[in-house]
Motif scaffolding. Structure first.
Motif, mmCIF file in Angstrom:
data_model
loop_
_atom_site.group_PDB
_atom_site.id
_atom_site.type_symbol
_atom_site.label_atom_id
_atom_site.label_comp_id
_atom_site.label_asym_id
_atom_site.label_seq_id
_atom_site.Cartn_x
_atom_site.Cartn_y
_atom_site.Cartn_z
ATOM 1 N N GLN A 21 80.891 63.983 63.975
ATOM 2 C CA GLN A 21 80.680 65.235 63.245
ATOM 3 C C GLN A 21 79.203 65.592 63.091
ATOM 4 O O GLN A 21 78.882 66.729 62.747
ATOM 5 C CB GLN A 21 81.309 65.122 61.851
ATOM 6 C CG GLN A 21 82.818 64.900 61.881
ATOM 7 C CD GLN A 21 83.359 64.401 60.550
ATOM 8 O OE1 GLN A 21 82.595 64.040 59.654
ATOM 9 N NE2 GLN A 21 84.685 64.371 60.421
ATOM 10 N N GLY A 22 78.315 64.632 63.346
ATOM 11 C CA GLY A 22 76.893 64.896 63.174
ATOM 12 C C GLY A 22 76.441 64.853 61.736
ATOM 13 O O GLY A 22 75.412 65.448 61.377
ATOM 14 N N HIS A 23 77.169 64.144 60.868
ATOM 15 C CA HIS A 23 76.815 64.061 59.460
ATOM 16 C C HIS A 23 75.890 62.870 59.208
ATOM 17 O O HIS A 23 75.757 61.972 60.043
ATOM 18 C CB HIS A 23 78.072 63.930 58.607
ATOM 19 C CG HIS A 23 78.913 65.167 58.598
ATOM 20 N ND1 HIS A 23 80.172 65.218 58.029
ATOM 21 C CD2 HIS A 23 78.680 66.411 59.091
ATOM 22 C CE1 HIS A 23 80.677 66.432 58.170
ATOM 23 N NE2 HIS A 23 79.787 67.167 58.815
ATOM 24 N N GLN A 24 75.254 62.881 58.041
ATOM 25 C CA GLN A 24 74.361 61.798 57.645
ATOM 26 C C GLN A 24 75.110 60.768 56.796
ATOM 27 O O GLN A 24 76.089 61.109 56.126
ATOM 28 C CB GLN A 24 73.183 62.357 56.823
ATOM 29 C CG GLN A 24 72.383 63.436 57.509
ATOM 30 C CD GLN A 24 71.741 62.967 58.799
ATOM 31 O OE1 GLN A 24 71.377 61.782 58.919
ATOM 32 N NE2 GLN A 24 71.578 63.861 59.756
ATOM 33 N N PRO A 25 74.650 59.528 56.780
ATOM 34 C CA PRO A 25 75.212 58.548 55.840
ATOM 35 C C PRO A 25 74.583 58.722 54.465
ATOM 36 O O PRO A 25 73.702 59.576 54.272
ATOM 37 C CB PRO A 25 74.799 57.212 56.465
ATOM 38 C CG PRO A 25 73.475 57.518 57.104
ATOM 39 C CD PRO A 25 73.599 58.936 57.626
ATOM 40 N N SER A 26 74.998 57.931 53.524
ATOM 41 C CA SER A 26 74.424 57.971 52.175
ATOM 42 C C SER A 26 72.931 57.658 52.228
ATOM 43 O O SER A 26 72.425 57.061 53.191
ATOM 44 C CB SER A 26 75.123 56.956 51.279
ATOM 45 O OG SER A 26 74.800 55.631 51.695
ATOM 46 N N LEU A 27 72.220 58.026 51.174
ATOM 47 C CA LEU A 27 70.795 57.695 51.105
ATOM 48 C C LEU A 27 70.589 56.186 51.008
ATOM 49 O O LEU A 27 69.583 55.663 51.491
ATOM 50 C CB LEU A 27 70.146 58.392 49.913
ATOM 51 C CG LEU A 27 70.103 59.928 49.978
ATOM 52 C CD1 LEU A 27 69.382 60.497 48.764
ATOM 53 C CD2 LEU A 27 69.436 60.411 51.264
#
Length: 393
Positions: free
Chosen positions: A185-191
């Motif tokens: 999906q091209g999303h980021q992981p948690s900080l």
């Protein structure tokens, strides 16, 4: 059924964009909540008590385990990453327990002999799906650890598993279900996951400098080419001109780490402020990571990495170790594939079971699991047992 409520976490402790139990995606196998610890503390505790974590004590970073007792191992490296990552998480008001769990688990799937072992095992597995230690770490916590009555693996929360999976190809991600979806999906992981990626770099780059200097494979004179080292070294020499070599080395390394950590916090705070995420989901939808170095320090860090690659990891003495390590794992793999009866009974049964399900690929995966779980010293001893005619037991 446990009717005790989960511990109430202080809502002021975390920033709104941090991970916490209230926005966790949970575990594959539902469990009663822990009574006196958080869900992420439970993850951390399961990791620490795992077999794979204990084995990290005898898995190498750069130097093979028997080369010396003072060089970093995967265990000391993981502890150093956790210490750096927790310090950053506290300042950014992120979830320290989740941060620590990710740090302690990120290398659980590493082979013996460091990256040389991974490269050798990946070549052995080229026709059977390949091998990557990052994916193997997830496999360890999802499947291979065998302690609990109700499930295989450690049944960690989604957020810890997400943080372990630092990188992944889209093809591999498609087979991983929920934890692989962000790569598609091209999303980021948690900080918390993002900061662990860079805490890992800070730890191994700077501690490889330390180990490289103590081993004599790199010198202060050559390291003066590296901006981060040169500026820290000059500061120490100016302030403490009569300091011993040992203390000078320590003072230089601590200043390098401090400079990187401070910059990472300052730069990340600025990027978070500009993006203004109001939730963990808003973090995931960002077009790029929010945890980052400033452009200048990023370049300095890359300069250090390039130096280590050229002058330490490619040093002829390290090369000799890596060639021997690759031979050990390659020949063990070939021997087990040719005759699975050479495996210990438990692993022979697993190889037969997986071979019945998926053929040679299944047998190879069972053998890769066995080899990846070995420590340096066990792999060397096993090689002797199979190939040294003087060792008949």
């Amino acid at each position: 059924m446990n009717t005790h409520p989960a511990p109430v976490m202080d809502p002021e402790r975390f920033a709104p964009y941090a991970a916490h139990e209230g926005n966790s995606r949970g575990r594959h196998h539902p469990e009663d909540p822990p009574r006196y610890r958080s869900q992420f503390q439970r993850d951390r505790d399961r990791i620490i008590h795992s077999t794979a974590f204990r084995r990290l004590e005898y898995k190498t970073q750069v130097f093979v385990n028997h080369e010396g007792d003072l060089f970093r191992t995967r265990l000391t490296h993981s502890l150093e990453v956790a210490q750096i990552a927790r310090a950053i998480a506290r300042v950014l008001r992120l979830n320290e327990d989740l941060t620590e769990a990710i740090a302690l688990a990120h290398d659980l799937g590493h082979t013996p002999f460091g990256h040389a072992g991974q490269d050798a095992l990946n070549l052995c597995m080229a026709d059977y799906g390949g091998f990557e230690h990052n994916l193997q770490s997830l496999r360890v916590v999802d499947v291979l650890e065998a302690h609990y009555a109700e499930f295989d693996g450690l049944n960690l929360t989604f957020e810890t598993r997400e943080g372990i999976l630092k990188h992944c190809t889209p093809a591999a991600a498609a087979a991983l279900g929920d934890v692989g979806a962000r790569f598609i999906q091209g999303h980021q992981p948690s900080l918390e996951a993002q900061l662990n990626n860079l805490a890992d770099e800070i730890a191994y780059n700077n501690h490889d400098v330390d180990d490289g200097l103590r081993s004599g494979l790199i010198t202060v004179d050559r390291l003066m080419e590296v901006t981060l080292f040169r500026e820290a070294f000059q500061e120490v020499r100016t302030r403490f001109p009569d300091l011993s070599e040992k203390r000078t080395r320590h003072e230089v390394i601590r200043r390098m780490i401090n400079r990187l950590v401070t910059d990472l916090i300052d730069s990340s705070q600025a990027r978070i402020l500009a993006a203004a995420p109001d939730s963990l989901e808003a973090v995931r939808l960002q077009p790029r990571p929010l945890i980052c170095f400033s452009p200048q320090i990023r370049e300095y860090n890359l300069e250090l990495k390039r130096f280590l690659r050229q002058h330490l990891y490619r040093h002829y003495r390290v090369k000799r170790m890596t060639v021997k390590a690759a031979r050990v794992l390659t020949e063990l793999f070939q021997a087990y594939m040719a005759d699975p009866a050479l495996l210990p009974t438990e692993h022979e049964h697993k190889a037969k079971r997986l071979a019945a399900e998926t053929g040679d690929a299944g047998r190879a995966r069972a053998i890769a699991d066995y080899l990846a779980g070995m420590t340096d010293r066990f792999a060397i001893a096993e090689y002797g047992r199979l190939f040294d005619p003087n060792t008949l037991s």
